[in-house]
Design a protein around this motif. Structure first.
Motif, PDB file in Angstrom:
ATOM      1  N   ILE A 117      -0.466   4.161   3.834  1.00  9.46           N
ATOM      2  CA  ILE A 117      -0.139   4.656   2.497  1.00  9.46           C
ATOM      3  C   ILE A 117       0.266   6.119   2.633  1.00  9.46           C
ATOM      4  O   ILE A 117      -0.503   6.953   3.101  1.00  9.46           O
ATOM      5  CB  ILE A 117      -1.344   4.524   1.539  1.00  9.46           C
ATOM      6  N   ARG A 118       1.498   6.417   2.232  1.00 11.02           N
ATOM      7  CA  ARG A 118       2.060   7.748   2.449  1.00 11.02           C
ATOM      8  C   ARG A 118       1.528   8.800   1.492  1.00 11.02           C
ATOM      9  O   ARG A 118       1.266   9.930   1.878  1.00 11.02           O
ATOM     10  CB  ARG A 118       3.578   7.692   2.338  1.00 11.02           C
ATOM     11  N   ASP A 119       1.413   8.439   0.227  1.00  6.88           N
ATOM     12  CA  ASP A 119       0.990   9.412  -0.782  1.00  6.88           C
ATOM     13  C   ASP A 119       0.515   8.666  -2.031  1.00  6.88           C
ATOM     14  O   ASP A 119       0.465   7.445  -2.048  1.00  6.88           O
ATOM     15  CB  ASP A 119       2.129  10.381  -1.126  1.00  6.88           C
ATOM     16  N   ARG A 120       0.170   9.416  -3.061  1.00  5.54           N
ATOM     17  CA  ARG A 120      -0.357   8.819  -4.283  1.00  5.54           C
ATOM     18  C   ARG A 120       0.648   7.883  -4.942  1.00  5.54           C
ATOM     19  O   ARG A 120       0.283   6.829  -5.457  1.00  5.54           O
ATOM     20  CB  ARG A 120      -0.729   9.925  -5.261  1.00  5.54           C
ATOM     21  N   SER A 121       1.891   8.253  -4.933  1.00  5.22           N
ATOM     22  CA  SER A 121       2.942   7.427  -5.526  1.00  5.22           C
ATOM     23  C   SER A 121       3.066   6.089  -4.788  1.00  5.22           C
ATOM     24  O   SER A 121       3.207   5.035  -5.407  1.00  5.22           O
ATOM     25  CB  SER A 121       4.265   8.180  -5.497  1.00  5.22           C
ATOM     26  N   HIS A 122       3.014   6.149  -3.471  1.00  2.00           N
ATOM     27  CA  HIS A 122       3.092   4.928  -2.668  1.00  2.00           C
ATOM     28  C   HIS A 122       1.874   4.051  -2.939  1.00  2.00           C
ATOM     29  O   HIS A 122       1.971   2.834  -3.050  1.00  2.00           O
ATOM     30  CB  HIS A 122       3.210   5.278  -1.186  1.00  2.00           C
ATOM     31  N   TRP A 123       0.688   4.669  -3.062  1.00  2.00           N
ATOM     32  CA  TRP A 123      -0.530   3.923  -3.386  1.00  2.00           C
ATOM     33  C   TRP A 123      -0.369   3.175  -4.712  1.00  2.00           C
ATOM     34  O   TRP A 123      -0.726   2.019  -4.839  1.00  2.00           O
ATOM     35  CB  TRP A 123      -1.742   4.847  -3.442  1.00  2.00           C
ATOM     36  N   GLN A 124       0.198   3.850  -5.710  1.00  2.00           N
ATOM     37  CA  GLN A 124       0.385   3.212  -7.015  1.00  2.00           C
ATOM     38  C   GLN A 124       1.334   2.024  -6.914  1.00  2.00           C
ATOM     39  O   GLN A 124       1.097   0.976  -7.527  1.00  2.00           O
ATOM     40  CB  GLN A 124       0.904   4.223  -8.039  1.00  2.00           C
ATOM     41  N   THR A 125       2.376   2.151  -6.112  1.00  2.00           N
ATOM     42  CA  THR A 125       3.320   1.051  -5.911  1.00  2.00           C
ATOM     43  C   THR A 125       2.630  -0.140  -5.254  1.00  2.00           C
ATOM     44  O   THR A 125       2.799  -1.288  -5.678  1.00  2.00           O
ATOM     45  CB  THR A 125       4.509   1.511  -5.044  1.00  2.00           C
ATOM     46  N   VAL A 126       1.832   0.122  -4.236  1.00  2.00           N
ATOM     47  CA  VAL A 126       1.099  -0.936  -3.540  1.00  2.00           C
ATOM     48  C   VAL A 126       0.114  -1.600  -4.505  1.00  2.00           C
ATOM     49  O   VAL A 126       0.033  -2.827  -4.596  1.00  2.00           O
ATOM     50  CB  VAL A 126       0.364  -0.382  -2.297  1.00  2.00           C
ATOM     51  N   LYS A 127      -0.624  -0.787  -5.247  1.00  2.00           N
ATOM     52  CA  LYS A 127      -1.609  -1.305  -6.199  1.00  2.00           C
ATOM     53  C   LYS A 127      -0.936  -2.186  -7.256  1.00  2.00           C
ATOM     54  O   LYS A 127      -1.420  -3.282  -7.569  1.00  2.00           O
ATOM     55  CB  LYS A 127      -2.332  -0.139  -6.862  1.00  2.00           C
ATOM     56  N   ASP A 128       0.172  -1.728  -7.806  1.00  2.00           N
ATOM     57  CA  ASP A 128       0.902  -2.519  -8.810  1.00  2.00           C
ATOM     58  C   ASP A 128       1.366  -3.851  -8.234  1.00  2.00           C
ATOM     59  O   ASP A 128       1.290  -4.889  -8.896  1.00  2.00           O
ATOM     60  CB  ASP A 128       2.096  -1.736  -9.346  1.00  2.00           C
ATOM     61  N   SER A 129       1.836  -3.827  -6.992  1.00  2.00           N
ATOM     62  CA  SER A 129       2.291  -5.066  -6.341  1.00  2.00           C
ATOM     63  C   SER A 129       1.141  -6.046  -6.153  1.00  2.00           C
ATOM     64  O   SER A 129       1.288  -7.255  -6.384  1.00  2.00           O
ATOM     65  CB  SER A 129       2.920  -4.755  -4.981  1.00  2.00           C
ATOM     66  N   VAL A 130      -0.008  -5.537  -5.763  1.00  2.00           N
ATOM     67  CA  VAL A 130      -1.176  -6.396  -5.572  1.00  2.00           C
ATOM     68  C   VAL A 130      -1.603  -7.003  -6.904  1.00  2.00           C
ATOM     69  O   VAL A 130      -1.892  -8.194  -7.000  1.00  2.00           O
ATOM     70  CB  VAL A 130      -2.331  -5.613  -4.911  1.00  2.00           C
ATOM     71  N   TYR A 131      -1.628  -6.188  -7.955  1.00  2.00           N
ATOM     72  CA  TYR A 131      -2.013  -6.708  -9.268  1.00  2.00           C
ATOM     73  C   TYR A 131      -1.018  -7.769  -9.758  1.00  2.00           C
ATOM     74  O   TYR A 131      -1.431  -8.760 -10.370  1.00  2.00           O
ATOM     75  CB  TYR A 131      -2.156  -5.580 -10.288  1.00  2.00           C
ATOM     76  N   GLN A 132       0.255  -7.573  -9.497  1.00  2.00           N
ATOM     77  CA  GLN A 132       1.249  -8.588  -9.881  1.00  2.00           C
ATOM     78  C   GLN A 132       0.971  -9.908  -9.177  1.00  2.00           C
ATOM     79  O   GLN A 132       1.025 -10.977  -9.783  1.00  2.00           O
ATOM     80  CB  GLN A 132       2.671  -8.098  -9.561  1.00  2.00           C
ATOM     81  N   ALA A 133       0.662  -9.833  -7.890  1.00  2.00           N
ATOM     82  CA  ALA A 133       0.354 -11.050  -7.129  1.00  2.00           C
ATOM     83  C   ALA A 133      -0.917 -11.705  -7.660  1.00  2.00           C
ATOM     84  O   ALA A 133      -0.982 -12.930  -7.807  1.00  2.00           O
ATOM     85  CB  ALA A 133       0.205 -10.711  -5.644  1.00  2.00           C
ATOM     86  N   LEU A 134      -1.936 -10.904  -7.967  1.00  2.00           N
ATOM     87  CA  LEU A 134      -3.182 -11.447  -8.500  1.00  2.00           C
ATOM     88  C   LEU A 134      -2.980 -12.078  -9.881  1.00  2.00           C
ATOM     89  O   LEU A 134      -3.593 -13.101 -10.203  1.00  2.00           O
ATOM     90  CB  LEU A 134      -4.253 -10.361  -8.561  1.00  2.00           C
ATOM     91  N   MET A 135      -2.117 -11.481 -10.695  1.00  2.01           N
ATOM     92  CA  MET A 135      -1.830 -12.062 -12.009  1.00  2.01           C
ATOM     93  C   MET A 135      -1.177 -13.431 -11.871  1.00  2.01           C
ATOM     94  O   MET A 135      -1.451 -14.339 -12.649  1.00  2.01           O
ATOM     95  CB  MET A 135      -0.948 -11.125 -12.835  1.00  2.01           C
ATOM     96  N   GLN A 136      -0.331 -13.610 -10.870  1.00  2.00           N
ATOM     97  CA  GLN A 136       0.291 -14.912 -10.642  1.00  2.00           C
ATOM     98  C   GLN A 136      -0.754 -15.940 -10.224  1.00  2.00           C
ATOM     99  O   GLN A 136      -0.694 -17.091 -10.639  1.00  2.00           O
ATOM    100  CB  GLN A 136       1.388 -14.809  -9.590  1.00  2.00           C
ATOM    101  N   ILE A 137      -1.718 -15.519  -9.444  1.00  2.00           N
ATOM    102  CA  ILE A 137      -2.763 -16.436  -8.976  1.00  2.00           C
ATOM    103  C   ILE A 137      -3.722 -16.794 -10.109  1.00  2.00           C
ATOM    104  O   ILE A 137      -4.064 -17.958 -10.301  1.00  2.00           O
ATOM    105  CB  ILE A 137      -3.540 -15.808  -7.800  1.00  2.00           C
ATOM    106  N   HIS A 138      -4.164 -15.766 -10.873  1.00  2.31           N
ATOM    107  CA  HIS A 138      -5.230 -15.960 -11.852  1.00  2.31           C
ATOM    108  C   HIS A 138      -4.738 -16.102 -13.288  1.00  2.31           C
ATOM    109  O   HIS A 138      -5.547 -16.331 -14.184  1.00  2.31           O
ATOM    110  CB  HIS A 138      -6.246 -14.830 -11.748  1.00  2.31           C
ATOM    111  N   GLY A 139      -3.453 -15.936 -13.523  1.00  3.40           N
ATOM    112  CA  GLY A 139      -2.893 -16.234 -14.832  1.00  3.40           C
ATOM    113  C   GLY A 139      -2.642 -15.074 -15.765  1.00  3.40           C
ATOM    114  O   GLY A 139      -1.730 -15.142 -16.578  1.00  3.40           O
ATOM    115  N   SER A 140      -3.435 -14.017 -15.700  1.00  7.65           N
ATOM    116  CA  SER A 140      -3.234 -12.888 -16.612  1.00  7.65           C
ATOM    117  C   SER A 140      -3.924 -11.647 -16.069  1.00  7.65           C
ATOM    118  O   SER A 140      -4.823 -11.736 -15.239  1.00  7.65           O
ATOM    119  CB  SER A 140      -3.789 -13.207 -18.000  1.00  7.65           C
ATOM    120  N   ILE A 141      -3.519 -10.509 -16.621  1.00  4.65           N
ATOM    121  CA  ILE A 141      -4.159  -9.249 -16.230  1.00  4.65           C
ATOM    122  C   ILE A 141      -5.609  -9.234 -16.717  1.00  4.65           C
ATOM    123  O   ILE A 141      -6.486  -8.657 -16.068  1.00  4.65           O
ATOM    124  CB  ILE A 141      -3.375  -8.017 -16.733  1.00  4.65           C
ATOM    125  N   GLU A 142      -5.865  -9.893 -17.836  1.00  4.66           N
ATOM    126  CA  GLU A 142      -7.232  -9.962 -18.360  1.00  4.66           C
ATOM    127  C   GLU A 142      -8.147 -10.696 -17.381  1.00  4.66           C
ATOM    128  O   GLU A 142      -9.281 -10.273 -17.133  1.00  4.66           O
ATOM    129  CB  GLU A 142      -7.264 -10.640 -19.729  1.00  4.66           C
TER     130      GLU A 142
END
Length: 67
Positions: free
Chosen positions: A6-31
């Motif tokens: 992870i290069r910096d805070r911005s890169h961390w946010q991009t990685v985190k957002d990508s992981v949450y998107q993948a998790l939302m697909q698996i579990h159905g919603s952000i909730e």
């Protein structure tokens, strides 16, 4: 962060957002993802408190009371 490339805070946010998107697909919603995350973190806290109480009891110390 260096360990995972992870290069910096911005890169961390991009990685985190990508992981949450993948998790939302698996579990159905952000909730659902948020609830699972809260359950996990609550479990961590509970296990930590139980371990502290067990260590205190094993060491002859007093066990903190729950308020």
């Amino acid at each position: 962060m260096q360990r995972y490339g992870i290069r910096d805070r911005s890169h961390w946010q991009t990685v985190k957002d990508s992981v949450y998107q993948a998790l939302m697909q698996i579990h159905g919603s952000i909730e659902a993802v948020s609830q699972r995350e809260m359950n996990f973190r609550s479990g961590q806290v509970q296990r930590s408190m139980q371990a502290k109480m067990a260590n205190a009891a094993a060491g002859g110390g007093s066990i903190p009371s729950r308020a």
